[in-house]
Design a protein around this motif. Structure first.
Motif, PDB file in Angstrom:
ATOM      1  N   THR A 111      45.641  77.178 -11.787  1.00  0.00           N
ATOM      2  CA  THR A 111      44.958  76.418 -10.746  1.00  0.00           C
ATOM      3  C   THR A 111      45.756  76.486  -9.454  1.00  0.00           C
ATOM      4  O   THR A 111      46.975  76.324  -9.455  1.00  0.00           O
ATOM      5  N   GLY A 112      45.070  76.771  -8.357  1.00  0.00           N
ATOM      6  CA  GLY A 112      45.715  76.854  -7.056  1.00  0.00           C
ATOM      7  C   GLY A 112      46.168  78.241  -6.667  1.00  0.00           C
ATOM      8  O   GLY A 112      46.672  78.439  -5.559  1.00  0.00           O
ATOM      9  N   THR A 113      45.974  79.237  -7.536  1.00  0.00           N
ATOM     10  CA  THR A 113      46.385  80.610  -7.225  1.00  0.00           C
ATOM     11  C   THR A 113      45.428  81.223  -6.209  1.00  0.00           C
ATOM     12  O   THR A 113      44.215  81.222  -6.401  1.00  0.00           O
ATOM     13  N   LEU A 114      45.980  81.767  -5.134  1.00  0.00           N
ATOM     14  CA  LEU A 114      45.163  82.435  -4.122  1.00  0.00           C
ATOM     15  C   LEU A 114      44.659  83.783  -4.628  1.00  0.00           C
ATOM     16  O   LEU A 114      45.400  84.520  -5.283  1.00  0.00           O
ATOM     17  N   THR A 115      43.440  84.121  -4.273  1.00  0.00           N
ATOM     18  CA  THR A 115      42.856  85.399  -4.687  1.00  0.00           C
ATOM     19  C   THR A 115      43.586  86.594  -4.089  1.00  0.00           C
ATOM     20  O   THR A 115      43.479  87.697  -4.602  1.00  0.00           O
ATOM     21  N   VAL A 116      44.319  86.379  -3.000  1.00  0.00           N
ATOM     22  CA  VAL A 116      45.056  87.469  -2.355  1.00  0.00           C
ATOM     23  C   VAL A 116      46.544  87.421  -2.683  1.00  0.00           C
ATOM     24  O   VAL A 116      47.340  88.128  -2.072  1.00  0.00           O
ATOM     25  N   GLY A 117      46.914  86.616  -3.657  1.00  0.00           N
ATOM     26  CA  GLY A 117      48.286  86.582  -4.123  1.00  0.00           C
ATOM     27  C   GLY A 117      49.269  85.959  -3.147  1.00  0.00           C
ATOM     28  O   GLY A 117      48.896  85.298  -2.180  1.00  0.00           O
ATOM     29  N   ASP A 118      50.544  86.196  -3.426  1.00  0.00           N
ATOM     30  CA  ASP A 118      51.633  85.658  -2.615  1.00  0.00           C
ATOM     31  C   ASP A 118      51.999  86.594  -1.470  1.00  0.00           C
ATOM     32  O   ASP A 118      52.508  86.171  -0.442  1.00  0.00           O
ATOM     33  N   ARG A 119      51.773  87.886  -1.697  1.00  0.00           N
ATOM     34  CA  ARG A 119      52.026  88.905  -0.666  1.00  0.00           C
ATOM     35  C   ARG A 119      50.836  89.841  -0.662  1.00  0.00           C
ATOM     36  O   ARG A 119      50.332  90.204  -1.721  1.00  0.00           O
ATOM     37  N   HIS A 120      50.377  90.235   0.539  1.00  0.00           N
ATOM     38  CA  HIS A 120      49.186  91.069   0.613  1.00  0.00           C
ATOM     39  C   HIS A 120      49.125  91.815   1.929  1.00  0.00           C
ATOM     40  O   HIS A 120      49.774  91.456   2.909  1.00  0.00           O
ATOM     41  N   ASP A 121      48.310  92.875   1.926  1.00  0.00           N
ATOM     42  CA  ASP A 121      47.981  93.594   3.153  1.00  0.00           C
ATOM     43  C   ASP A 121      47.070  92.710   4.000  1.00  0.00           C
ATOM     44  O   ASP A 121      46.653  91.631   3.568  1.00  0.00           O
ATOM     45  N   GLU A 122      46.711  93.202   5.178  1.00  0.00           N
ATOM     46  CA  GLU A 122      45.765  92.474   6.021  1.00  0.00           C
ATOM     47  C   GLU A 122      44.476  92.256   5.238  1.00  0.00           C
ATOM     48  O   GLU A 122      43.975  93.165   4.565  1.00  0.00           O
ATOM     49  N   ILE A 123      43.935  91.042   5.333  1.00  0.00           N
ATOM     50  CA  ILE A 123      42.756  90.675   4.551  1.00  0.00           C
ATOM     51  C   ILE A 123      41.493  91.080   5.299  1.00  0.00           C
ATOM     52  O   ILE A 123      41.247  90.604   6.408  1.00  0.00           O
ATOM     53  N   PRO A 124      40.683  91.971   4.698  1.00  0.00           N
ATOM     54  CA  PRO A 124      39.435  92.357   5.360  1.00  0.00           C
ATOM     55  C   PRO A 124      38.445  91.184   5.364  1.00  0.00           C
ATOM     56  O   PRO A 124      38.551  90.264   4.553  1.00  0.00           O
ATOM     57  N   THR A 125      37.476  91.241   6.258  1.00  0.00           N
ATOM     58  CA  THR A 125      36.544  90.122   6.413  1.00  0.00           C
ATOM     59  C   THR A 125      35.675  89.895   5.181  1.00  0.00           C
ATOM     60  O   THR A 125      35.203  88.784   4.968  1.00  0.00           O
ATOM     61  N   HIS A 126      35.482  90.902   4.341  1.00  0.00           N
ATOM     62  CA  HIS A 126      34.624  90.727   3.164  1.00  0.00           C
ATOM     63  C   HIS A 126      35.360  90.104   1.973  1.00  0.00           C
ATOM     64  O   HIS A 126      34.750  89.837   0.945  1.00  0.00           O
ATOM     65  N   VAL A 127      36.658  89.843   2.111  1.00  0.00           N
ATOM     66  CA  VAL A 127      37.442  89.233   1.032  1.00  0.00           C
ATOM     67  C   VAL A 127      37.720  87.777   1.381  1.00  0.00           C
ATOM     68  O   VAL A 127      38.215  87.469   2.465  1.00  0.00           O
ATOM     69  N   ASP A 128      37.399  86.883   0.463  1.00  0.00           N
ATOM     70  CA  ASP A 128      37.609  85.451   0.639  1.00  0.00           C
ATOM     71  C   ASP A 128      38.988  85.093   0.083  1.00  0.00           C
ATOM     72  O   ASP A 128      39.201  85.158  -1.120  1.00  0.00           O
ATOM     73  N   ALA A 129      39.913  84.708   0.968  1.00  0.00           N
ATOM     74  CA  ALA A 129      41.247  84.250   0.529  1.00  0.00           C
ATOM     75  C   ALA A 129      41.096  82.786   0.142  1.00  0.00           C
ATOM     76  O   ALA A 129      41.103  81.898   0.986  1.00  0.00           O
ATOM     77  N   THR A 130      40.948  82.532  -1.148  1.00  0.00           N
ATOM     78  CA  THR A 130      40.630  81.195  -1.640  1.00  0.00           C
ATOM     79  C   THR A 130      41.336  80.925  -2.958  1.00  0.00           C
ATOM     80  O   THR A 130      41.803  81.842  -3.614  1.00  0.00           O
ATOM     81  N   THR A 131      41.373  79.676  -3.345  1.00  0.00           N
ATOM     82  CA  THR A 131      41.845  79.296  -4.666  1.00  0.00           C
ATOM     83  C   THR A 131      40.638  79.080  -5.600  1.00  0.00           C
ATOM     84  O   THR A 131      40.787  78.539  -6.678  1.00  0.00           O
ATOM     85  N   GLY A 132      39.473  79.510  -5.146  1.00  0.00           N
ATOM     86  CA  GLY A 132      38.237  79.361  -5.932  1.00  0.00           C
ATOM     87  C   GLY A 132      37.369  78.265  -5.362  1.00  0.00           C
ATOM     88  O   GLY A 132      37.855  77.328  -4.730  1.00  0.00           O
TER      89      GLY A 132
END
Length: 136
Positions: A111-132
């Motif tokens: 619970t609380g884990t971001l979909t883009v992890g702790d380290r990531h490349d630039e987030i494209p607009t079609h990807v939701d950086a969320t914990t759900g």
């Protein structure tokens, strides 16, 4: 279906949960197991290279096919997951899921884990950086 993300004691239809939203790369929390969320997501195209430093990431393909590119100490490789397959990305492994033809997946994450992890490349607009998100 209620909109509460952790419906303990009530059955959850995964097909109904998936039919309740259209957003891609934007998981919905269908229930919880101990301190883990059980999430479903519709995916198509590419996600983003990312790493979860403190947790493994479990994938179950419900529909379609998911490919996961991995950057490991021995080099890059890909795993292909057809419908019904499971795979766990070990913590600390940089990875990039993608599904050219689209897929529906189930994930187990703390619970609380971001979909883009702790380290990531630039987030494209079609990807939701969320914990759900809760189901609608």
């Amino acid at each position: 279906m209620t909109s509460e993300p952790a419906r303990r004691g009530e059955p959850v239809s995964l097909s109904a949960a998936l039919a309740s939203f259209t957003d891609l790369w934007s998981p919905r929390i269908v229930t919880a197991v101990n301190d883990y969320d059980v999430r479903v997501a519709k995916v198509e195209g590419k996600h983003v290279w990312h790493t979860h430093d403190h947790t493994d990431e479990f994938f179950l393909v419900l529909e379609g096919e998911l490919t996961i590119a991995l950057r490991e100490p021995a080099g890059e490789r890909t795993v292909v997951l057809p419908k019904g397959s499971v795979y766990t990305v070990p913590r600390g492994t940089e990875h990039k899921p993608y599904a050219p033809g689209g897929a529906a997946i189930l994930l187990f994450e703390p619970t609380g884990t971001l979909t883009v992890g702790d380290r990531h490349d630039e987030i494209p607009t079609h990807v939701d950086a969320t914990t759900g998100h809760a189901l609608d």
